[in-house]
Structure formats: C-alpha cells, structure tokens
Design a protein around this motif. Sequence first.
Motif, PDB file in Angstrom:
ATOM      1  N   TRP A 164       0.859  -1.195   0.000  1.00 24.41           N
ATOM      2  CA  TRP A 164       0.000   0.000   0.000  1.00 24.41           C
ATOM      3  C   TRP A 164       0.889   1.236   0.000  1.00 24.41           C
ATOM      4  O   TRP A 164       1.871   1.312   0.740  1.00 24.41           O
ATOM      5  CB  TRP A 164      -0.881  -0.024   1.241  1.00 24.41           C
ATOM      6  N   THR A 165       0.551   2.223  -0.826  1.00 25.29           N
ATOM      7  CA  THR A 165       1.336   3.456  -0.903  1.00 25.29           C
ATOM      8  C   THR A 165       0.402   4.659  -0.942  1.00 25.29           C
ATOM      9  O   THR A 165      -0.628   4.638  -1.621  1.00 25.29           O
ATOM     10  CB  THR A 165       2.219   3.480  -2.172  1.00 25.29           C
ATOM     11  N   CYS A 166       0.778   5.719  -0.205  1.00 25.19           N
ATOM     12  CA  CYS A 166      -0.015   6.947  -0.203  1.00 25.19           C
ATOM     13  C   CYS A 166       0.918   8.138   0.004  1.00 25.19           C
ATOM     14  O   CYS A 166       1.860   8.075   0.799  1.00 25.19           O
ATOM     15  CB  CYS A 166      -1.071   6.906   0.901  1.00 25.19           C
ATOM     16  N   ASP A 167       0.645   9.224  -0.719  1.00 21.67           N
ATOM     17  CA  ASP A 167       1.491  10.419  -0.614  1.00 21.67           C
ATOM     18  C   ASP A 167       0.850  11.506   0.247  1.00 21.67           C
ATOM     19  O   ASP A 167       1.263  12.668   0.203  1.00 21.67           O
ATOM     20  CB  ASP A 167       1.810  10.973  -2.004  1.00 21.67           C
ATOM     21  N   GLY A 168      -0.140  11.135   1.038  1.00 26.40           N
ATOM     22  CA  GLY A 168      -0.780  12.115   1.911  1.00 26.40           C
ATOM     23  C   GLY A 168      -2.012  12.746   1.307  1.00 26.40           C
ATOM     24  O   GLY A 168      -2.669  13.570   1.937  1.00 26.40           O
ATOM     25  N   SER A 169      -2.344  12.338   0.094  1.00 32.44           N
ATOM     26  CA  SER A 169      -3.595  12.775  -0.529  1.00 32.44           C
ATOM     27  C   SER A 169      -4.620  11.664  -0.300  1.00 32.44           C
ATOM     28  O   SER A 169      -4.270  10.586   0.186  1.00 32.44           O
ATOM     29  CB  SER A 169      -3.387  13.004  -2.026  1.00 32.44           C
ATOM     30  N   PRO A 170      -5.885  11.878  -0.648  1.00 32.02           N
ATOM     31  CA  PRO A 170      -6.875  10.813  -0.466  1.00 32.02           C
ATOM     32  C   PRO A 170      -6.670   9.619  -1.401  1.00 32.02           C
ATOM     33  O   PRO A 170      -7.343   8.602  -1.254  1.00 32.02           O
ATOM     34  CB  PRO A 170      -8.206  11.516  -0.771  1.00 32.02           C
ATOM     35  N   GLU A 171      -5.748   9.744  -2.349  1.00 34.82           N
ATOM     36  CA  GLU A 171      -5.521   8.657  -3.298  1.00 34.82           C
ATOM     37  C   GLU A 171      -4.402   7.736  -2.808  1.00 34.82           C
ATOM     38  O   GLU A 171      -3.444   8.181  -2.185  1.00 34.82           O
ATOM     39  CB  GLU A 171      -5.165   9.229  -4.673  1.00 34.82           C
TER      40      GLU A 171
END
Length: 348
Positions: free
Chosen positions: A146-153
Amino acid sequence: MQKGTIGVSTENIFPIIKKFLYSDHEIFLRELISNAVDATQKLKTLAAVGDYTGETGDLTIRVQLDTKNKTLTVSDFGIGMTDEEVEKYINQIAFSSAEEFLEQYKKQANAIIGHFGLGFYSAFMVSDKVEVITKSYKEGSKAVHWTCDGSPEYTLEDGERVTRGTDVILHIDSESKEFLEEDKILELLKKYCKFLPVEIAFGKEKEWKDGKEVETGKDRIINNTKPAWTRKPSELKDEDYKSFYHELYPVAEEPLFWIHLNVDYPFNLTGILYFPRIKSNIEIQKNKIQLYCNQVFVTDSVEGIVPDFLTLLHGVIDSPDIPLNVSRSYLQSDSNVKKISAHITKKV
C-alpha cells in the motif's frame, strides 16, 4: 426540526491530520511502535488459544534508518494484514482493528494499546509518502503493498514480503529532517518505548576498539520488556525495586521506601511509588512520576492523578482506565481519575 449528517471532505482531512492530529510531531514514532506491539501481542494471543499453530519465531520489532534514501522503517512479525484488512483498517480513518480483536478475545488477549484507529496516520505528520508492505499470518495469504502520498488517493498492489508481519516505511519530508538522525530516534525510543512488552531493536550495540567506537554484531535492544511494576510483589526483592528505581533515575540516591500498587477493581492500576531521600534544600519536582498506558509512556505531568502534596514522590503509574484524548498527551476529567487519586492518597 431538521436532521442531517455532517459531511467530511477527504481532500481536507489530511492537511488537518498533518498539522493538528497530535500536539507533538514526535508522537508518530510512539504510535507506529504501539501498532507493531499490538500486532505482535495479537499473534501471541492467537497462538495461545490455538487459532495460530505455526511457529512464532523471532518477534523482535525492528526500527531501521536509511539516511541515504531518507526513510525510517518500523517492521514487526505480528499478524500482518490481508488486502481486505488493509482496505478496512488503513483506508478507513479512525477504524481500529484493536476494538474488534478485543471484543473477540477479551478474556485471553494480551494488553492491546490502540483503540482510536488514528495512530497510523500520525506518520503523515513527518512524511511526504508512506508505504505499508504486509503479509497476513493466515494460510495462503499474499503480501500486499500500500502506498499513499498524503492525498486521499492510494495504490494497492501485490507485495514482495515473504514472512508474516508488516513494514511501515516513512519517506521523511524536508521539514522533518531531525527524524533522520540516529540520536534523535534513539532518544524517542527510550522516551516512549523503553518498557514496552515486545523487544525493540534499533541498530547494533557499540563498543570501543582501537581507540574508536565500532558496531558489534549484536542487536541494540532499547527496552526492558518486564519492568518491575508489571510483576507480582511476591516475585520481587528489595534489590529489584532499587535496581528499577535507578533505571528510572540513574543519578538519584537510593529511595527511603516504596509502595507497589496493584488494583484491578473498580479500575485497573499498577505502579510503584518511591519516597526519595529528602535533602535540606527541598525542591518540589513535579515531573518525577511517569504515567504509562499499557507500558507506553504518556506523560510525566500527572496533575489530577497524584495530589499536589505528594508530588515529591518518584515512580511509575500505569493504567489503561485513565481516560486520555486521542494524543494520549492530556488527561480528561473523569470519575476514574478521582478514584485513582483517592486510592493513591489512601495507600500513601
């Protein structure tokens, strides 16, 4: 009369989390380590009741710093997660897996720290990207990335982890460079995690050789998993109490005497309160008693728990029943607090 449902915009929630979830950004490490401990404690519980029959193996939680790639990784070998569980517990803010687990195994469960379901998101206070690579203990499970850049995506894909457990990889942002310093991470681990019930390794032990400090091949374990207050008084000798006192206060003189607290009704409370040697120039030191919640350090400001006239005492108080806000940093007024304060006063 009109009724409705308050809406929350996902686009706006992450900036709020990043700035205001916790008063101190350093709390992120405590929260991630607490999650790793919970995952490990859950595995121990499942093994104890026969719901997991495989080898538990080495359960040491490992913290790794990579200054070149600007990452900080917390790895555990606990129960891990399936892709469905990642969707449920990571992608839904404030949805805690601890609550469900405690409901199912409330009689057998080892102490579970998390209840709010927000601790994981503290990682975004210091990171511009967070990765989770996890593999469930369940037979036939595949690793998930799982990867997230701090946006809702976010992205969710197959992972490459072979063993059961979870890696949380923080890509530290430019405003949080202090968390890429070994001394800073060691300081925080010793502050918040030095009495957690699962071994935590950070780097290797060091020794002096040929006039310089070099690493040995032995893991540097930063915590005492069985502090004195978690043991029965009948198991402890005077030397054990004195040794623990010096573990808390390395430069202090030996205490005069101590009281071992152990209450399980009508609230849960354990701890050891020490009476220090009083010098002629008495200084009231209010930050000597340390408050813990299931062996996680919360604060050394215990107003409302210990009456003012007892602030000269030293020691530890640990209670999962003391109501804390989401940051576990400030006590909320509650009837249990008054009961605990009254009990301590009575014992003293």
